[in-house]
Design a protein around this motif. Structure first.
Motif, short mmCIF file in Angstrom:
data_model
loop_
_atom_site.label_atom_id
_atom_site.label_comp_id
_atom_site.label_asym_id
_atom_site.label_seq_id
_atom_site.Cartn_x
_atom_site.Cartn_y
_atom_site.Cartn_z
N THR A 191 7.85 -6.77 0.97
CA THR A 191 6.65 -7.30 1.06
C THR A 191 6.53 -9.17 1.67
O THR A 191 6.37 -8.93 2.38
CB THR A 191 5.48 -6.95 0.74
N VAL A 194 7.50 -4.88 -3.15
CA VAL A 194 6.56 -5.67 -3.29
C VAL A 194 7.75 -6.48 -3.16
O VAL A 194 7.08 -8.06 -1.84
CB VAL A 194 6.19 -6.20 -4.51
N THR A 248 -3.62 -13.32 2.22
CA THR A 248 -4.45 -12.87 1.43
C THR A 248 -4.44 -11.44 0.85
O THR A 248 -3.80 -10.77 2.03
CB THR A 248 -6.24 -13.08 1.79
N SER A 249 -5.52 -11.04 0.49
CA SER A 249 -5.26 -9.67 -0.17
C SER A 249 -6.75 -8.84 -0.17
O SER A 249 -7.03 -9.35 -0.26
CB SER A 249 -4.53 -9.07 -1.47
N ASP A 250 -6.27 -7.43 -0.09
CA ASP A 250 -7.82 -7.20 -0.25
C ASP A 250 -7.96 -6.07 -0.69
O ASP A 250 -9.48 -5.01 -0.77
CB ASP A 250 -8.05 -5.90 1.58
N ASN A 251 -7.09 -5.96 -2.16
CA ASN A 251 -7.02 -5.12 -3.32
C ASN A 251 -6.70 -5.56 -4.13
O ASN A 251 -5.73 -7.00 -4.07
CB ASN A 251 -5.88 -3.93 -2.84
N HIS A 254 1.11 -0.91 -0.20
CA HIS A 254 0.16 -0.42 -0.45
C HIS A 254 0.81 1.52 0.42
O HIS A 254 1.98 1.10 0.42
CB HIS A 254 -0.96 0.29 1.46
N MET A 304 0.72 -8.34 -8.94
CA MET A 304 -0.58 -8.66 -8.62
C MET A 304 -0.91 -10.02 -8.03
O MET A 304 -1.36 -10.68 -7.58
CB MET A 304 -1.84 -9.26 -9.89
#
Length: 232
Positions: A180, A177, A205-208, A155, A232
């Motif tokens: 991350t 990334v 998991t991802s929220d976006n 983010h 992604m």
């Protein structure tokens, strides 16, 4: 989005509360952008004041945050690119943000109060260190544990540390990334090192979706064409 009130109702059963009822210790370390009752003046909505500070009383507890929604412990931030720019532990800010984020800062573009010497690059390393430390603290404890680790990356603000700067070959976002990935790797290694690897369920998991194009950055699909890097 600024100084938002709690989004989870006080009487709603959450996953950590359900697990706590089953004997788990529960912790949230990272981003909590689900609201608090910020202690502002009576009858006045908390927010940023014209001088770039805020009308919040940071000496008082933040009510109705994560430790009232099923978590025994919390450490982290509200959101890395929204004020106030300050770390929070349980229901207290770690100090009082007495300065204002500089206008025109390319990393954080929302004006508001920040702690002295606040550095957005240090957020991801610090929450990762706390999460790793928390896993270590569970060694020898009788109860199982649940750790919710909502990352502040990739983010915005996109702020890879020097260790990862230029490493991906896919720009700052690609570097972030990679950082991350390394942060998640540190969690997995901590589970292995402390003997929890074979008895722990890890869900990632991802929220976006992937990042979108802006005036200063390309988007996910252009990134694939240019770098062969699918963020992604």
């Amino acid at each position: 989005m600024l100084f938002r009130s709690p989004l989870i109702e006080a009487n709603r059963l959450t996953l950590p509360e359900m697990l706590r009822q089953k004997g788990y210790s529960t912790a949230a370390i990272g981003k909590w952008h689900l609201g608090w009752d910020w202690p502002g003046p009576s009858g006045v909505k908390p927010g940023v004041t014209p001088d770039g500070l805020s009308n919040v009383d940071y000496t008082r507890p933040l009510a109705n945050g994560p430790i009232t929604r099923g978590f025994d412990y919390f450490f982290g931030v509200d959101l890395p690119d929204f004020p106030p720019y300050v770390f929070i532990e349980n229901d207290r800010t770690l100090g009082v943000p007495t300065e204002t984020i500089p206008t025109g800062n390319p990393d954080i573009n929302r004006k508001g109060p920040m702690m002295k010497d606040w550095d957005p690059e240090k957020i991801l390393p610090r929450i990762t260190e706390r999460a790793v430390s928390h896993i270590g603290s569970r060694v020898g404890k009788g109860e199982p544990f649940f750790l919710y680790f909502p990352l502040t990356s990739p983010h915005y603000p996109v702020v890879p540390t020097a260790e990862f700067k230029g490493k991906s070959g896919a720009g700052d976002y690609g570097d972030f990334v990679m950082q991350t990935d390394a942060s998640v790797g540190a969690i997995l290694e901590a589970l292995r090192r402390h003997g929890f690897e074979k008895n722990t369920l890890v869900i990632f998991t991802s929220d976006n979706g992937p990042e979108v194009a802006s005036e200063v950055a390309i988007g996910a699909y252009a990134r694939i064409e240019r770098y062969g890097h699918a963020s992604m």
